[in-house]
Scaffold this active site. Structure first.
Site, short mmCIF file in Angstrom:
data_model
loop_
_atom_site.label_atom_id
_atom_site.label_comp_id
_atom_site.label_asym_id
_atom_site.label_seq_id
_atom_site.Cartn_x
_atom_site.Cartn_y
_atom_site.Cartn_z
CB THR A 22 -1.01 -0.05 1.17
OG1 THR A 22 -1.93 1.03 1.02
CG2 THR A 22 -0.34 0.05 2.53
CE LYS A 39 -1.99 0.67 -3.21
NZ LYS A 39 -3.40 0.95 -3.41
CB ALA A 85 -4.79 13.18 -10.62
N GLY A 108 -2.22 7.90 -6.67
CA GLY A 108 -2.15 6.45 -6.80
C GLY A 108 -3.51 5.78 -6.73
CG ASN A 154 -5.44 16.18 -8.70
OD1 ASN A 154 -5.87 15.71 -7.65
ND2 ASN A 154 -4.15 16.38 -8.91
CB THR A 159 -1.92 19.47 -9.06
OG1 THR A 159 -1.69 19.65 -7.66
CG2 THR A 159 -0.76 20.05 -9.87
CD GLU A 166 -0.60 21.93 -13.70
OE1 GLU A 166 0.34 21.91 -12.89
OE2 GLU A 166 -1.69 22.52 -13.46
N GLY A 215 -15.53 3.33 1.49
CA GLY A 215 -14.84 2.30 0.71
C GLY A 215 -14.62 0.95 1.36
P1 ATR Z 1 -2.80 8.31 -3.16
O1 ATR Z 1 -1.86 7.24 -3.55
O2 ATR Z 1 -3.54 8.07 -1.85
O3 ATR Z 1 -3.74 8.71 -4.25
P2 ATR Z 1 -1.19 10.64 -3.68
O4 ATR Z 1 -0.58 10.05 -4.89
O5 ATR Z 1 -0.35 11.45 -2.74
O6 ATR Z 1 -1.85 9.55 -2.75
O7 ATR Z 1 -2.45 11.51 -4.13
C1 ATR Z 1 -3.25 12.18 -3.22
C2 ATR Z 1 -4.36 12.86 -4.03
O8 ATR Z 1 -5.19 13.59 -3.12
C3 ATR Z 1 -3.86 13.86 -5.05
O9 ATR Z 1 -4.76 13.88 -6.12
C4 ATR Z 1 -3.90 15.17 -4.25
O10 ATR Z 1 -3.98 16.32 -5.06
P3 ATR Z 1 -2.63 16.96 -5.70
O11 ATR Z 1 -2.27 16.08 -6.87
O12 ATR Z 1 -3.04 18.32 -6.13
O13 ATR Z 1 -1.62 16.96 -4.61
C5 ATR Z 1 -5.18 14.97 -3.50
N1 ATR Z 1 -5.29 15.77 -2.26
C6 ATR Z 1 -4.60 15.62 -1.11
N2 ATR Z 1 -5.02 16.49 -0.18
C7 ATR Z 1 -6.02 17.23 -0.74
C8 ATR Z 1 -6.87 18.28 -0.27
N3 ATR Z 1 -6.78 18.76 0.95
N4 ATR Z 1 -7.78 18.77 -1.16
C9 ATR Z 1 -7.90 18.28 -2.40
N5 ATR Z 1 -7.12 17.29 -2.90
C10 ATR Z 1 -6.19 16.76 -2.07
#
Ligand code: ATR
Length: 275
Positions: free
Chosen positions: A65, A69, A132, A134, A155, A157, A159, A243
């Site tokens: 996890t 991954k 966007a 993992g 997302n 971000t 991009e 989930g």
């Molecule tokens: P995971 O493997 O759990 O998906 P990750 O790759 O760190 O973990 O991705 C976390 C996701 O949650 C990303 O899409 C992140 O947005 P960014 O790509 O802009 O960083 C999103 N995320 C985390 N905290 C957030 C928040 N407070 N509000 C909105 N999106 C959030």
């Protein structure tokens, strides 16, 4: 031959809160298997060595996890088609010939929960996925392959969403955008795959995406409501789901890969939902 139980486990960071030992313990009892399932809290720079040590010392299978991954996909000798497509591995099995096979059961877990537990058909449905990272990477292809008519990845971000969507463009109608560009129209299925609810936050999206029949699904789980399910209910969602089902179904898929038996998920899910 030893009488030791077959060894399985979960590697991640952190893993202390995981329900996987409980779930796989119930699966083992169901199938009469003698196995152990342990948690391994391993930081990113130690993952490769720890996983190799696990398998060279006789371990049979691992779940992987956050944050390992992608690293697991680099580690294994071979990958299933769905793991290849996701570019991420959440299940590793030691096969004959000392080969490590990597699979990704996350998407299949979500689809099984939607179809079997929630009776939600994906064919011709519109889907909006928030996040966007993992968690999203593992579910895009299975959603499109299950017949979703359109899939938007939004997302924080933008991009990252655009880039991720472009990886799956051959599988269907999929696009990426920032939260501010979300079309304020109801979708059939709204999935939160961000980690925002871990910080008690909800992504700033237009509540108009929730219509009277929209299924709101938070890939996060835990006791009580999440900030996302609370937000969804407050904005008119008739069904706001956590989930747990995906967690149990992906575990069943992993168990099947390891032991050749797909366990009955119903009693396990009932036990978790009763928490
Ligand atoms: P995971 O493997 O759990 O998906 P990750 O790759 O760190 O973990 O991705 C976390 C996701 O949650 C990303 O899409 C992140 O947005 P960014 O790509 O802009 O960083 C999103 N995320 C985390 N905290 C957030 C928040 N407070 N509000 C909105 N999106 C959030």
């Amino acid at each position: 031959m030893s009488n030791e139980p077959d060894r399985y486990g979960l590697m991640g960071h952190p893993v202390g809160h995981s329900w996987s030992p409980f779930i796989h313990g119930m699966f083992a009892r169901q199938s009469g298997a003698s196995l152990s399932y342990k948690l391994y809290d391993v930081p990113a720079d130690k993952f490769r060595a720890a996983a190799l040590e696990f398998f060279t010392s006789g371990g049979r299978g691992l779940n992987v996890t956050v944050p390992h991954k992608r690293a697991a996909a680099e580690l294994v000798n071979r990958m299933t088609g769905r793991a290849e497509r996701a570019g991420a591995v959440n299940t590793i099995v030691m096969q004959s010939g000392n080969e490590l096979l990597g699979d990704n059961t996350d998407g299949a877990g979500l689809i099984a929960d939607l179809l079997t537990n929630l009776g939600f058909e994906l064919a011709d449905r519109s889907v909006l996925v928030l996040g966007a990272g993992g968690a999203t990477r593992g579910i895009v292809a299975p959603l499109l392959q299950s017949g979703a008519a359109s899939l938007v990845i939004a997302n924080r971000t933008a991009e990252r969403a655009v880039e991720l969507a472009s990886e799956f463009a051959d599988l269907g109608v999929v696009s990426g955008c920032g939260f501010a560009q979300i079309d304020p129209e109801p979708v059939d299925l709204l999935i939160n795959a961000t980690s925002a609810s871990l910080q008690g936050e909800v992504p700033p999206i237009p509540p108009e995406v929730i219509g009277p029949r929209t299924l709101c699904y938070d890939m996060a789980y835990g006791k009580g409501d999440t900030s996302f399910t609370l937000w969804a209910s407050a904005n008119g969602a008739s069904l706001a789901q956590k989930g747990w089902g995906m967690l149990v179904e992906q575990a069943a898929e992993s168990f099947n890969l390891w032991r050749g038996i797909r366990p009955d998920t119903k009693p396990v899910l009932e036990a978790l939902l009763a928490l």
